[in-house]
Design a protein around this motif. Structure first.
Motif, PDB file in Angstrom:
ATOM      1  N   MET A  72       0.840  -1.195   0.000  1.00  0.00           N
ATOM      2  CA  MET A  72       0.000   0.000   0.000  1.00  0.00           C
ATOM      3  C   MET A  72       0.877   1.248   0.000  1.00  0.00           C
ATOM      4  N   LYS A  81      -4.524   6.897   0.840  1.00  0.00           N
ATOM      5  CA  LYS A  81      -3.835   5.615   0.896  1.00  0.00           C
ATOM      6  C   LYS A  81      -4.551   4.654  -0.028  1.00  0.00           C
ATOM      7  N   PRO A  83      -4.062   0.459  -1.834  1.00  0.00           N
ATOM      8  CA  PRO A  83      -3.262  -0.734  -2.140  1.00  0.00           C
ATOM      9  C   PRO A  83      -2.903  -0.761  -3.620  1.00  0.00           C
ATOM     10  N   SER A  86      -1.573  -7.013  -4.608  1.00  0.00           N
ATOM     11  CA  SER A  86      -2.092  -8.053  -3.715  1.00  0.00           C
ATOM     12  C   SER A  86      -1.634  -9.394  -4.240  1.00  0.00           C
ATOM     13  N   GLN A 311       2.462   1.506  10.108  1.00  0.00           N
ATOM     14  CA  GLN A 311       1.776   0.381   9.476  1.00  0.00           C
ATOM     15  C   GLN A 311       0.286   0.364   9.813  1.00  0.00           C
ATOM     16  N   HIS A 313      -2.124   2.098   8.778  1.00  0.00           N
ATOM     17  CA  HIS A 313      -2.992   2.251   7.603  1.00  0.00           C
ATOM     18  C   HIS A 313      -3.336   0.897   6.993  1.00  0.00           C
ATOM     19  N   LEU A 314      -2.352   0.030   6.919  1.00  0.00           N
ATOM     20  CA  LEU A 314      -2.596  -1.291   6.349  1.00  0.00           C
ATOM     21  C   LEU A 314      -3.363  -2.181   7.316  1.00  0.00           C
TER      22      LEU A 314
END
Length: 537
Positions: A72, A81, A83, A86, A311, A313-314
């Motif tokens: 991301m 933000k 991604p 994946s 991290q 946000h993820l």
């Protein structure tokens, strides 16, 4: 938009278009982490094939996948933000940086597991696994003081302005909750231990080095998680005016961490060195990034919010993925892809739980001046006059110990501060606050509020202090002693407290202040309950 394993080409097309329109997307942070998925081979009807094997975007293995890796990007200057990749198994990190560079997006940092927030967790793990903790040049750092503080607060029934609970002590069932580590090694815990030590409590003597250690970690955590541009002190963003101060703090903290020992061996050379190395690397990297972004010739940044590099946000994104499945928090590969596609088209996503807190979630007003009639729950559980008289007899025999009164004064200060935001009448505010805002003259010795006050806490008047104490006593009578838990427990406690205050109002307020104080009393009580600062369910 296709959300197959590999880079999301639709996202890159969008980013390429946006970066030409504005410059805020040119400086980004790259975050990657993996999320567990259900190990399952499932038929994908729209593609006419089975899905669930390990796949990295250009080939498929016969082995079933057990996790998905997500990369991301997070803008360093805006709330953006997204991604970009994946993959079930990925070695594509360098490829991601190159592809972003090709569309004029510069990646300043890469954050993954064992980032600064997670080092807090590893730190607490190291602490808890060794009851003696670490040794510094000035003494031992012991976990026992934190454990004893939780026990002390449980026996007291109130907390010294910290969030310590049994879950923080017995954290193994919530080992992924980073916030437990941050709340345990916080300034609130350090202040409480230090205060009890200075009050002469035998269980907290010789705790100075533990308090110093907690304060160092808490200060570092604040600097590395600044998220509000207008915050002050160590929670403020990094900017040209404070970068040299932060550099000095980082240097002092690094030197202090290097002095820690474990069983006589320097911690940096022991098997528990990982959190220490991580802190030092994070401090060094953050400072270098700050100097470059703030001092560059073209379009220098005014400030840097270090929370953008975390991290969280993820983790919030993973929380959204899991919450979309309802009771199923372990999606298979097809459910993950479909949910990812939905989230890419929906920007207003909230998550109730996860491994971190959602700091940007919308919140309500601190004060709720609703009509009292709307708040009353009609029930047959209201107190009658006979019950009130019986309760008043019991209430007269209840005495609150010193620490309870001091914590209630601290709570009252927060309530009064909330009221002062809404009330514009200076005379009303004077009735709520003590004339001398530096000390509680009606409390012998140094009060807890004064001890932890750094200039912004409110010292309440004697009348407000007595009102909050009467609420606590009424709670003790109705809930603790008589075990009355029903829909109208709040209303009954307030009714009992009001009756008791009315019977001895001359002890609370001077005659000229009585009418106005009775206007303010319901507001004080209402806010005390609405903010859950008095122990009522």
């Amino acid at each position: 938009m296709k959300c197959e394993p590999g880079f999301l080409e639709g996202v890159f097309i969008f980013l390429k278009q946006e970066v030409t329109k504005s410059t805020w997307l040119q400086d980004c942070s790259l975050v990657f982490d993996s999320m567990s998925i259900r190990k399952q081979l499932i038929w994908e009807s729209d593609k006419g094939k089975y899905a669930g094997n390990v796949e990295i975007g250009f080939g498929e293995s016969s082995e079933l996948a057990t996790e998905v890796l997500v990369i991301m990007i997070v803008s360093l200057t805006k709330q953006f933000k997204c991604p970009i990749d994946s993959s079930i198994l990925s070695t594509l990190l360098s490829t991601a940086i190159i592809k972003l560079h090709e569309i004029s997006i510069k990646v300043w940092n890469v954050t993954c597991d064992d980032a600064s927030a997670n080092f807090m967790l590893h730190l607490m793990l190291a602490i808890c696994l060794n009851k003696r903790l670490f040794q510094s040049d000035n003494g031992d750092i012991k976990w026992s003081y934190i454990y004893l503080l939780n026990t002390f607060q449980n026996d007291l029934g109130l907390k010294f302005a910290n969030k310590l609970t049994a879950q923080h002590i017995n954290y193994r069932n919530s080992v992924m909750k980073v916030k437990l580590a941050a709340q345990t090694l916080s300034s609130g815990v350090a202040d409480a231990i230090d205060y009890l030590c200075q009050k002469g409590e035998s269980s907290f003597q010789n705790s100075e080095e533990t308090v110093y250690f907690i304060r160092q970690i808490d200060r570092l955590f604040d600097i590395l998680h600044s998220r509000i541009p207008f915050s002050k002190r160590y929670k403020s963003p990094i900017h040209p005016g404070n970068i040299n101060t932060i550099k000095s703090v980082f240097s002092d903290t690094t030197n202090y961490l290097k002095t820690l020992k474990f069983n006589g061996i320097p911690l940096i050379l022991s098997g528990r060195k990982m959190f220490l190395i991580g802190f030092i690397v994070t401090m060094t990297s953050t400072l270098e990034i700050a100097y470059k972004l703030l001092g560059r010739a073209q379009s220098p940044l005014k400030y840097i919010l270090t929370y953008k590099m975390s991290q969280d946000h993820l983790e919030l994104f993973f929380g959204c993925i899991r919450s979309r499945g309802g009771s199923n928090n372990n999606p298979n590969c097809i459910q993950f892809k479909k949910t990812l596609r939905q989230l890419l088209f929906n920007k207003n996503i909230t998550v109730e739980s996860g491994n971190c807190s959602n700091f940007v979630a919308p919140g309500g007003d601190a004060l709720d001046f609703r009509s009292e009639k709307r708040c009353i729950i009609k029930s047959d559980n209201n107190l009658d006059e006979t019950e009130i008289d019986n309760y008043l007899d019991v209430l007269s025999s209840i005495e609150l110990i010193g620490y309870t009164n001091e914590i209630l004064d601290y709570i009252a200060g927060y309530i009064v501060k909330s009221i002062c935001i809404k009330v514009v009448c200076p005379y009303c505010i004077d009735l709520l606050l003590k004339d001398d805002q530096t000390e509680h003259s009606y409390v012998k010795g140094k009060n807890f509020t004064s001890f932890v006050n750094r200039g912004k806490l409110k010292i309440v008047s004697l009348a407000v202090s007595n009102i909050i104490q009467e609420l606590e006593k009424s709670f003790q009578v109705v809930v603790v002693i008589n075990n009355k838990l029903h829909n109208n427990v709040k209303q009954n406690i307030v009714m009992l407290a009001k009756t008791n205050i009315l019977n001895k109002s001359t002890l609370f307020f001077s005659p000229i202040h009585t009418p106005l104080m009775w206007i303010l009393v319901p507001q004080v009580m209402s806010i005390a309950f609405s903010l859950h600062l008095v122990k009522v369910l």
